[in-house]
Design a protein around this motif. Sequence first.
Motif, short mmCIF file in Angstrom:
data_model
loop_
_atom_site.label_atom_id
_atom_site.label_comp_id
_atom_site.label_asym_id
_atom_site.label_seq_id
_atom_site.Cartn_x
_atom_site.Cartn_y
_atom_site.Cartn_z
N THR A 37 0.85 -1.18 0.00
CA THR A 37 0.00 0.00 0.00
C THR A 37 0.88 1.23 0.00
N ALA A 38 0.54 2.19 -0.86
CA ALA A 38 1.28 3.44 -0.94
C ALA A 38 0.28 4.58 -0.89
N CYS A 39 0.62 5.63 -0.18
CA CYS A 39 -0.26 6.77 -0.02
C CYS A 39 0.36 8.01 -0.66
N TYR A 40 -0.47 8.75 -1.37
CA TYR A 40 -0.03 9.93 -2.09
C TYR A 40 -1.05 11.05 -1.93
N GLU A 51 -5.03 13.02 0.96
CA GLU A 51 -4.19 11.82 0.93
C GLU A 51 -5.07 10.63 0.58
N ARG A 52 -4.62 9.85 -0.41
CA ARG A 52 -5.32 8.62 -0.79
C ARG A 52 -4.30 7.50 -0.86
N CYS A 53 -4.74 6.33 -0.45
CA CYS A 53 -3.86 5.17 -0.46
C CYS A 53 -4.32 4.18 -1.52
N LYS A 79 7.09 3.90 1.00
CA LYS A 79 6.63 4.43 2.27
C LYS A 79 6.88 5.94 2.23
#
Length: 101
Positions: A37-40, A51-53, A79
């Motif tokens: 999972t990566a959040c940007y 922020e959305r993952c 991360k």
Amino acid sequence: MLRNLTLGLTLFFTSNIFAGGFCLSHGQCQSLTDETTACYLVSTGKNQCEERCFTIYAGSYCDFIPGKNYGTCKDENHKQAIVDKNDCSKAIPQEIVQDLL
């Protein structure tokens, strides 16, 4: 005979390179993938973002040793550092996010 010897040496060195975690190209590390999972920050309008993952596949790359023609396989690092949610200048445009889903 020479061809068989060359092939044998290539296989020997390739297996030793992978066993030790060493690489000569990014392609040698690409088979190592993992779902993560990566959040940007994603743009939601004029100077606004949130922020959305996302679930993504992260792979590996060859991290070359300075001054050498080889390196070691390293995992991609998705991360994210703590981001300033008030600074949307680096947010991913909504249109791009739509294409990624």
